[in-house]
Design a protein around this motif. Structure first.
Motif, short mmCIF file in Angstrom:
data_model
loop_
_atom_site.label_atom_id
_atom_site.label_comp_id
_atom_site.label_asym_id
_atom_site.label_seq_id
_atom_site.Cartn_x
_atom_site.Cartn_y
_atom_site.Cartn_z
N PHE A 153 37.17 54.69 31.61
CA PHE A 153 38.20 53.74 32.04
C PHE A 153 38.19 52.56 31.09
N PHE A 154 39.37 52.19 30.60
CA PHE A 154 39.52 51.11 29.63
C PHE A 154 40.17 49.92 30.34
N GLY A 155 39.36 48.94 30.72
CA GLY A 155 39.88 47.79 31.44
C GLY A 155 40.69 46.89 30.52
N GLU A 156 41.79 46.35 31.04
CA GLU A 156 42.65 45.50 30.24
C GLU A 156 42.64 44.05 30.70
N SER A 157 42.95 43.79 31.95
CA SER A 157 43.01 42.41 32.41
C SER A 157 42.86 42.38 33.93
N MET A 158 42.48 41.21 34.45
CA MET A 158 42.35 41.03 35.89
C MET A 158 42.82 39.63 36.27
N PHE A 159 43.08 39.42 37.56
CA PHE A 159 43.53 38.10 38.02
C PHE A 159 43.01 37.86 39.42
N SER A 160 42.94 36.58 39.79
CA SER A 160 42.52 36.16 41.13
C SER A 160 43.40 35.03 41.61
N ARG A 161 43.84 35.13 42.85
CA ARG A 161 44.52 34.02 43.51
C ARG A 161 43.70 33.50 44.68
N ARG A 162 42.59 34.18 44.97
CA ARG A 162 41.62 33.74 45.96
C ARG A 162 40.23 33.88 45.34
N SER A 163 39.28 33.17 45.88
CA SER A 163 37.93 33.19 45.34
C SER A 163 37.38 34.62 45.28
N ASN A 164 36.95 35.03 44.08
CA ASN A 164 36.29 36.32 43.84
C ASN A 164 37.20 37.53 44.06
N ALA A 165 38.50 37.34 44.16
CA ALA A 165 39.38 38.47 44.45
C ALA A 165 39.32 39.52 43.33
N SER A 166 39.29 39.09 42.08
CA SER A 166 39.24 40.07 40.99
C SER A 166 37.89 40.79 40.97
N LYS A 167 36.82 40.06 41.31
CA LYS A 167 35.50 40.71 41.38
C LYS A 167 35.48 41.78 42.47
N ILE A 168 36.06 41.48 43.61
CA ILE A 168 36.09 42.45 44.72
C ILE A 168 36.88 43.68 44.31
N ALA A 169 38.04 43.48 43.68
CA ALA A 169 38.83 44.62 43.22
C ALA A 169 38.04 45.43 42.20
N PHE A 170 37.32 44.76 41.31
CA PHE A 170 36.55 45.45 40.29
C PHE A 170 35.42 46.26 40.91
N VAL A 171 34.75 45.70 41.90
CA VAL A 171 33.67 46.43 42.57
C VAL A 171 34.20 47.70 43.21
N HIS A 172 35.34 47.61 43.88
CA HIS A 172 35.94 48.81 44.46
C HIS A 172 36.26 49.85 43.39
N LEU A 173 36.80 49.39 42.27
CA LEU A 173 37.11 50.32 41.19
C LEU A 173 35.84 51.00 40.68
N VAL A 174 34.81 50.23 40.39
CA VAL A 174 33.59 50.81 39.82
C VAL A 174 32.96 51.79 40.77
N GLU A 175 32.90 51.45 42.06
CA GLU A 175 32.30 52.38 43.02
C GLU A 175 33.10 53.66 43.11
N GLN A 176 34.42 53.57 43.00
CA GLN A 176 35.23 54.78 43.05
C GLN A 176 35.06 55.62 41.79
#
Length: 233
Positions: A153-176
């Motif tokens: 998987f080649f990550g390109e970019s991420m964004f957050s509008r709430r605290s740690n939102a991009s980290k949470i999305a990333f964790v879900h991606l990595v676990e999947q």
């Protein structure tokens, strides 16, 4: 000096990339689907600002994350269990890339140009580019996008509008991706945000070895679903 690419000019070997700026390999060419897929399969990605020619990069070292080495802090785990949110894959790819393209401050620009946006949306329609979205109360508050080729998987970019939102999305991606047997997530360029999640740097040659081993490994999974990581009963 770096070579100027016409539409049909092949990329130069990665060992021709500059040391300063680190990884700059070539300029010019187009962002059509064939060119972009060829770039990623060779370990190259585009990154440039509006008004500049297309710039192609392959830095050494390369920032990557091995799924089994994902680090989720105790505080982040607590936040993931306590908040009410929904994480989905490929529900709204254009919304994610638009959010990633938005300026991060009043004076900041964006490297995701209109041409780049359209090119990655076409890659998404063709089944190569994917998004991860985090929603709260029906509003998208964080996410990321990238490309999946083989078992990489080649990550390109991420964004957050709430605290740690991009980290949470990333964790879900990595676990999947771990469940699907992916070998590596390319993070391209390092930063403290990625290091806090377990990313590391590897030599370019080692990254090329991953490309050779895993790019052509087939997969039979689907992306348009909601992962069940940390889902509340």
């Amino acid at each position: 000096m770096i070579p100027w690419l016409s539409d049909n000019t092949p990329f130069p070997p990665l060992n021709k990339a500059l040391d300063d700026p680190n990884g700059l390999l070539a300029a010019g060419g187009t962002l059509n689907q064939g060119r972009l897929l060829d770039a990623y399969r060779r370990g190259i990605f585009p990154w440039y600002s509006p008004g500049e020619p297309i710039l192609w990069w392959s830095p050494d070292p390369r920032c990557v994350l091995i799924p089994e080495q994902l680090h989720v802090s105790r505080s982040l785990k607590k936040q993931m269990r306590s908040q009410t949110y929904e994480v989905c894959f490929d529900r709204n790819f254009p919304a994610v890339i638009d959010a990633c393209a938005a300026p991060r401050s009043a004076s900041a620009g964006t490297w995701i140009t209109r041409e780049m946006r359209q090119s990655y949306i076409e890659l998404h329609k063709s089944g190569y580019a994917h998004s991860v979205e985090m929603y709260q109360e029906g509003e998208i508050v964080g996410g990321l996008y990238g490309l999946a080729l083989g078992k990489l998987f080649f990550g390109e970019s991420m964004f957050s509008r709430r605290s740690n939102a991009s980290k949470i999305a990333f964790v879900h991606l990595v676990e999947q991706l771990k469940k699907w047997g992916y070998a590596l997530i390319d993070c391209q360029v390092s930063n403290p945000h990625l290091f806090s999640l377990g990313a590391c740097e590897i030599p370019r040659q080692e990254f090329e070895d991953y490309l050779q081993r895993y790019l052509n490994v087939p997969h039979n999974h689907h992306w348009d679903f909601e992962p069940d990581l940390f889902r509340k009963e």
